[in-house]
Design a protein around this motif. Structure first.
Motif, short mmCIF file in Angstrom:
data_model
loop_
_atom_site.label_atom_id
_atom_site.label_comp_id
_atom_site.label_asym_id
_atom_site.label_seq_id
_atom_site.Cartn_x
_atom_site.Cartn_y
_atom_site.Cartn_z
N TYR A 454 -5.82 8.06 4.17
CA TYR A 454 -4.39 7.83 4.58
C TYR A 454 -3.46 8.58 3.22
O TYR A 454 -3.70 9.64 2.74
CB TYR A 454 -3.20 6.64 5.30
N ALA A 455 -3.70 8.15 2.01
CA ALA A 455 -3.02 8.28 1.34
C ALA A 455 -3.49 9.35 0.86
O ALA A 455 -3.15 10.55 -0.47
CB ALA A 455 -3.25 7.30 -0.04
N VAL A 456 -5.00 9.83 0.68
CA VAL A 456 -6.20 11.31 0.18
C VAL A 456 -5.47 12.50 0.95
O VAL A 456 -5.46 13.49 0.91
CB VAL A 456 -6.96 10.96 -0.16
N ASN A 457 -5.32 12.09 1.94
CA ASN A 457 -5.30 12.92 3.67
C ASN A 457 -4.52 13.22 4.07
O ASN A 457 -4.21 14.45 4.56
CB ASN A 457 -6.76 12.97 4.99
N MET A 458 -3.12 12.62 4.09
CA MET A 458 -2.45 12.65 4.86
C MET A 458 -1.06 13.04 3.48
O MET A 458 0.15 13.22 4.57
CB MET A 458 -1.61 11.43 5.80
N LEU A 459 -0.94 12.49 2.32
CA LEU A 459 0.16 12.85 1.83
C LEU A 459 -0.53 12.91 0.38
O LEU A 459 -1.73 13.07 -0.05
CB LEU A 459 0.89 12.03 1.44
N LEU A 460 0.53 13.81 -0.87
CA LEU A 460 0.01 13.56 -2.37
C LEU A 460 0.51 12.51 -2.49
O LEU A 460 2.45 12.67 -2.93
CB LEU A 460 0.33 15.41 -2.39
N THR A 461 0.30 11.46 -3.31
CA THR A 461 1.12 11.35 -4.38
C THR A 461 0.13 10.87 -5.49
O THR A 461 -0.75 10.95 -6.23
CB THR A 461 0.59 9.63 -3.37
N LYS A 462 0.98 9.73 -6.67
CA LYS A 462 0.42 9.60 -7.49
C LYS A 462 -0.52 8.21 -7.74
O LYS A 462 -1.65 8.57 -8.52
CB LYS A 462 1.42 9.54 -9.25
N TYR A 463 0.35 7.24 -7.12
CA TYR A 463 -0.44 6.02 -6.77
C TYR A 463 -0.66 5.69 -5.89
O TYR A 463 0.53 5.89 -4.75
CB TYR A 463 0.88 5.15 -7.87
N VAL A 464 -1.75 4.34 -5.56
CA VAL A 464 -1.29 3.37 -4.42
C VAL A 464 -2.11 2.51 -4.27
O VAL A 464 -2.61 1.71 -5.69
CB VAL A 464 -2.92 4.31 -3.90
N MET A 465 -0.72 1.02 -3.94
CA MET A 465 -0.52 0.41 -3.77
C MET A 465 -0.89 -0.03 -2.04
O MET A 465 -0.88 -0.03 -1.94
CB MET A 465 0.59 0.05 -4.39
N LYS A 466 -2.01 -1.01 -2.54
CA LYS A 466 -2.26 -2.44 -1.66
C LYS A 466 -1.73 -3.17 -2.20
O LYS A 466 -1.61 -4.02 -2.47
CB LYS A 466 -3.49 -2.58 -1.72
N CYS A 467 -1.00 -4.17 -0.30
CA CYS A 467 -0.15 -6.10 -0.25
C CYS A 467 -0.80 -5.90 0.69
O CYS A 467 -1.21 -5.71 1.65
CB CYS A 467 1.10 -5.56 -1.03
N ASP A 468 -0.28 -7.30 0.45
CA ASP A 468 -0.17 -7.55 2.25
C ASP A 468 1.23 -7.87 2.85
O ASP A 468 1.90 -7.85 2.42
CB ASP A 468 -0.89 -9.28 2.32
N ASP A 469 1.29 -8.15 3.97
CA ASP A 469 2.25 -8.30 5.16
C ASP A 469 2.98 -10.17 4.52
O ASP A 469 4.30 -9.86 5.28
CB ASP A 469 2.74 -8.41 7.10
N ASP A 470 2.74 -10.88 4.21
CA ASP A 470 3.67 -11.62 3.59
C ASP A 470 3.88 -11.85 2.16
O ASP A 470 4.02 -12.47 1.38
CB ASP A 470 2.74 -13.02 3.33
N THR A 471 3.92 -10.06 1.25
CA THR A 471 4.07 -10.06 0.20
C THR A 471 4.96 -9.02 0.38
O THR A 471 5.70 -7.88 0.78
CB THR A 471 2.45 -8.94 -0.87
#
Length: 617
Positions: A454-471
């Motif tokens: 999604y980060a690569v094909n749907m928008l242009l971004t410098k950084y990508v972060m992954k987290c959980d829904d209890d974070t």
């Protein structure tokens, strides 16, 4: 003499003209190279040595947005990989694709009546012949609910388990009473709201003891141990009840009067203070009546009519989550009775958590580059968690202004009702990306892949972060940490683990077939980490070319992928303990294992106090 001099002058002039022509030629060549060839050469050298972390891709075109992920999992097996994750992944993908097809094209539902909540019994009971180790509480508990277990403790037995016996010849008699929450995701261990464990023959203390604890998302909390001493009056209580009552111990005389004070009291005519001494509430080969009541602040437990212990509610749970009662160990259960139970089923009740208001909707994806994309992994029925995230850190000005963009990544549930509610939620809020596979704890790595895609094909971004829904994410602090790294290298930021060895037993057990090596590559803890966008691009490309190794532990998988990327282009590994794994610490960048109430509390504290202070509700 004059003639020779003229000849010499003519030769000198010719040589000077030749030198001048040569110099002019060199100047011309220099200007030609500087204007045409050198810039290209310099760009080539820069790209091969220290490529920039973020470049605008002129050929990039945003795909049409939708609630379904564009990730495609074919299940192709690499020769050098363990095939089990691919087989289970392909099976889950096929099941999920069918669930999504049915969700998009329902049959004969147009005129169907809306689904109503299941009505549950106010009380349940099971006799010795009916009890098989577990009793279902269909709608969980509510304040005032009580559960009674009539049982008989078995005699002690010789324990061979090394973790209990510690290499000694010991006799053990213990049992467990647990309130558990139903498994949310296949393969994930059930959460324990209350773990009550009396050890009749004692443990390392060599005295009878009662231990209570909880387990939330695979993490055990801090145990409460009752060892025969009454909790001091200065300690917190649960609805006015102390956490531990006193019972008779072999060394109880430690609290008795000394001989000197006893004779002194007699001579002075003082009355002797009468204290009741109660034995340990559980005896070998004896019957007991255990009762726990759900109060306003926690559970309190009585045995044979006397209050014994209390256990305060822990973060992350609601009373209705306790949907099963388990009793196991060195005990025979003769009768179980639960009453004052809630009669309406709260398990599929998103209306209790979701606020369908326009102000909580996500903004459309921007057409311009963004600084940070945050992909949050969630489960289908985590309605409360997602709503709390929307009302907390997703309200940060950086998110509201689209400098930072956030989306949830959710797989499909095996219950149709939950999937229907999930689709409604996704359609309304516009911040959910459904990864079309049947959710499984060992396949979380597919959600991480979907985040990168999604980060690569749907928008242009410098950084990508992954987290959980209890974070909880301190968006500004996380972005500043990424921007602080003054390096042209690619970056991998988080709470890094070095030289970690695979566990070969327990919840996180990994077989030698799955991971033959003795250590993992450096990897960041899963609740929160950042990679630069070129690493995300590499991951997507390698996955599409079937050159990406998949592993059931998604955080380790990211470490493997970054290590693979690092072989061709340098990566700056940045360890930061402010990306907290096991809960919350003040001045956090990310805080993990936060309940919905805590998420909102953390956000409110940031707004009112301007400091990252934890909320211990």
């Amino acid at each position: 003499m004059k003639k020779g001099s003229n000849k010499f002058d003519s030769v000198y002039i010719v040589s000077r003209l030749r030198s001048l022509h040569l110099l002019m030629g060199l100047v011309f060549v220099y200007c030609f190279l500087m204007t045409t060839q050198f810039p290209a050469l310099l760009r080539f050298l820069e790209n091969t040595e220290t490529p920039p972390r973020f470049t605008i891709q002129t050929s990039w075109q945003k795909k049409p947005p939708g609630i379904i992920s564009n990730l495609v999992f074919t299940g192709r097996i690499r020769n050098d990989d363990n095939s089990s994750i691919y087989k289970s992944g392909m099976q889950a993908w096929l099941l999920g694709s069918e669930l999504w097809r049915q969700l998009k094209n329902p049959k004969g539902d147009e005129g169907a009546a809306p689904e109503t909540a299941t009505r549950c019994p106010e009380k349940v009971s099971e006799t010795e012949t009916e009890f098989n180790g577990m009793v279902k509480l269909p709608c969980g508990l509510t304040v005032g609910s009580h559960i009674t277990v009539v049982g008989q403790v078995k005699k002690g037995h010789e324990e061979k388990e090394p973790s209990i016996s510690l290499g000694k010849d010991v006799m053990v008699s213990q049992f467990m009473v647990e309130l558990r929450r139903e498994k949310v995701v296949r393969g994930e261990g059930a959460a324990r709201l209350l773990h009550f464990n009396p050890r009749i023959k004692g443990d390392w203390s060599e005295k009878p003891v009662i231990e209570m604890n909880d387990c939330y998302r695979g993490q055990w909390g801090t145990a409460v141990r009752c060892e025969g001493w009454r909790s001091p009056s200065t300690h917190e209580t649960v609805d006015g009840q102390v956490k531990c009552e006193k019972w008779i111990r072999d060394d109880a005389n430690h609290f008795g009067q000394s001989k000197a004070s006893l004779w002194s009291d007699r001579l002075m005519g003082r009355r002797k203070q009468v204290e009741l001494g109660w034995p340990f509430p559980f005896l070998e080969d004896s019957f007991f009546v255990f009762t726990t009541v759900a109060g306003l602040e926690g559970y309190y437990v009585s045995v044979n009519g006397r209050h014994i212990t209390s256990f305060a509610y822990r973060n992350g749970f609601d009373l209705e989550d306790g949907m099963t009662l388990h009793v196991y160990g060195d005990v025979s259960v003769h009768y179980v009775f639960a009453a004052s139970l809630p009669t309406s089923n709260p398990s599929v009740a998103p209306e209790r958590h979701l606020e369908m208001l326009p102000k909580w909707k996500a903004r459309p994806l921007p057409e311009v580059p963004v600084d940070l994309f945050i992909g949050t992994i969630s489960a289908g029925d985590h309605f409360a968690e997602r709503m709390a995230v929307r009302k907390s850190w997703m309200q940060h000005p950086l998110v509201k202004s689209s400098i930072v963009v956030g989306r949830f990544f959710v797989a499909l549930h095996d219950r149709e009702a939950i999937n229907k509610e999930l689709k409604k939620e996704a359609d309304f809020f516009g911040d959910i990306v459904i990864v079309p596979y049947l959710d499984n704890y060992d396949l979380v790595v597919l959600k991480t892949l979907a985040i990168c895609e999604y980060a690569v094909n749907m928008l242009l971004t410098k950084y990508v972060m992954k987290c959980d829904d209890d974070t909880f994410v301190r968006v500004d602090a996380v972005l500043e940490e990424a921007e602080r790294i003054n390096s042209k290298k690619s970056i991998y930021v988080g709470k890094l683990n070095y030289n970690h060895q695979p566990l070969r037993s327990g919840k996180w057990a990994v077989t030698y077939e799955e991971w033959p090596g003795e250590i993992y590559p450096p990897y960041a803890d899963g609740p929160g980490y950042i990679v630069s966008s070129d690493i995300a691009q590499f991951i997507v490309t390698e996955f599409e070319k079937n050159r990406l190794r998949l592993f059931k532990m998604e955080d380790v998988s990211m470490g493997v992928w970054v290590e693979q990327f690092n072989k061709s282009r340098p990566v700056e590994y940045v360890h930061n303990s402010h990306f907290h794994q096991s809960g919350c610490i003040d001045d956090y960048y990310t805080a993990h294992y936060q309940s919905p109430k805590q998420l909102i509390c953390l956000w409110e504290r940031l707004q009112t106090e301007g400091q990252a202070i934890c909320c211990n509700l």
